[in-house]
Design a protein around this motif. Structure first.
Motif, PDB file in Angstrom:
ATOM      1  N   PHE A  26       0.858  -1.184   0.000  1.00 28.73           N
ATOM      2  CA  PHE A  26       0.000   0.000   0.000  1.00 28.73           C
ATOM      3  C   PHE A  26       0.895   1.235   0.000  1.00 28.73           C
ATOM      4  N   ASP A  30      -3.440   5.144  -0.686  1.00 27.48           N
ATOM      5  CA  ASP A  30      -4.047   3.883  -0.257  1.00 27.48           C
ATOM      6  C   ASP A  30      -4.416   3.926   1.222  1.00 27.48           C
ATOM      7  N   GLN A  31      -3.696   4.709   1.987  1.00 24.17           N
ATOM      8  CA  GLN A  31      -3.981   4.798   3.419  1.00 24.17           C
ATOM      9  C   GLN A  31      -5.334   5.449   3.666  1.00 24.17           C
ATOM     10  N   GLN A  32      -5.582   6.604   3.049  1.00 22.60           N
ATOM     11  CA  GLN A  32      -6.839   7.296   3.301  1.00 22.60           C
ATOM     12  C   GLN A  32      -8.028   6.626   2.608  1.00 22.60           C
ATOM     13  N   THR A  35      -6.534   1.519   4.053  1.00 21.38           N
ATOM     14  CA  THR A  35      -6.004   0.969   5.311  1.00 21.38           C
ATOM     15  C   THR A  35      -6.396   1.773   6.545  1.00 21.38           C
ATOM     16  N   ASP A  36      -6.450   3.106   6.435  1.00 20.38           N
ATOM     17  CA  ASP A  36      -6.805   3.947   7.582  1.00 20.38           C
ATOM     18  C   ASP A  36      -8.253   4.416   7.521  1.00 20.38           C
ATOM     19  N   ALA A  57     -11.339   8.278   7.024  1.00 23.05           N
ATOM     20  CA  ALA A  57      -9.961   8.482   7.488  1.00 23.05           C
ATOM     21  C   ALA A  57      -9.780   9.881   8.071  1.00 23.05           C
ATOM     22  N   LYS A  81      -5.462  -6.642   5.511  1.00 19.57           N
ATOM     23  CA  LYS A  81      -4.616  -5.560   5.004  1.00 19.57           C
ATOM     24  C   LYS A  81      -3.460  -6.096   4.162  1.00 19.57           C
TER      25      LYS A  81
END
Length: 210
Positions: A26, A30-32, A35-36, A57, A81
């Motif tokens: 990621f 990709d985080q917002q 994953t988050d 997020a 994840k």
């Protein structure tokens, strides 16, 4: 060249180009988006359709892609994840969009040679790299799949009175009006996969930056 052989070559070439990248991690947005994003991680479908895509997020944005978020949530349910599954979904969507393009070109009478090369251009052109390899850019491929489905149904609705469906004991027909309605619905779904433009209220803010 037979249709099946053409399709086999197109799929093989696409896999050859993109499979080496499915183990990528990621990165960046990709985080917002994944994953988050609590909305995605908890598969809160109602929230997906009420708030912006990155609201889960705690990041304000004008993105509204509830169907793309839903696809991320489904992947998260299967893969957690682990980015591998997300990359595979992106790849499958991209190939599906190419095959639907091939079907459309076949329907409208494009020659065997040209429909092969046009589809190959779509599948393999470097401009597609971000949409396929960048997990958070899935909206491009998902909206392409839904748009291509809509275009195929629209063409069928224009050129045929009804479509017969025969499978084992099933023998049904779909009338023209239903094909056209389904085509419009797929267009709406395509917009819900990726919005076409930012709200006009943002234009003064954007222009002020230049």
């Amino acid at each position: 060249m037979q249709i099946r052989f053409q399709l086999l070559i197109l799929v093989a070439l696409t896999l050859l180009c993109y499979l080496p990248f499915v183990k990528a991690p990621f990165i960046w947005d990709d985080q917002q988006f994944v994953t988050d994003n609590v909305t995605v991680q908890t598969m809160n479908v109602g929230q997906m359709f009420r708030e912006s895509t990155t609201a889960g997020a705690n990041i304000p944005s004008n993105y509204f892609r509830p169907l793309t978020s839903l696809s991320f949530a489904i992947d998260a349910g299967w893969w957690g994840k682990n980015p591998l599954g997300f990359h595979l979904t992106n790849l499958v969507l991209h190939i599906s969009a190419g095959l639907l393009l091939f079907w459309l070109l076949t329907q409208i009478g494009v020659s065997k040679r040209w429909r092969f090369w046009i589809t190959a251009f779509f599948l393999l052109h470097p401009v597609q790299t971000e949409a396929v390899q960048y997990i958070s850019s899935r909206g491009d491929s998902l909206s392409a799949v839904l748009s291509m489905l809509g275009l195929n149904l629209f063409w069928l609705g224009l050129t045929r009175q009804r479509i017969a469906i025969k499978f084992q004991d099933l023998n049904q027909s779909i009338p023209r009006w239903l094909l056209l309605v389904a085509s419009a619905l797929f267009y709406i779904l395509a917009v819900l996969a990726k919005e076409l433009a930012h709200p006009a209220s943002n234009e003064p803010e954007l222009l002020s930056k230049f």
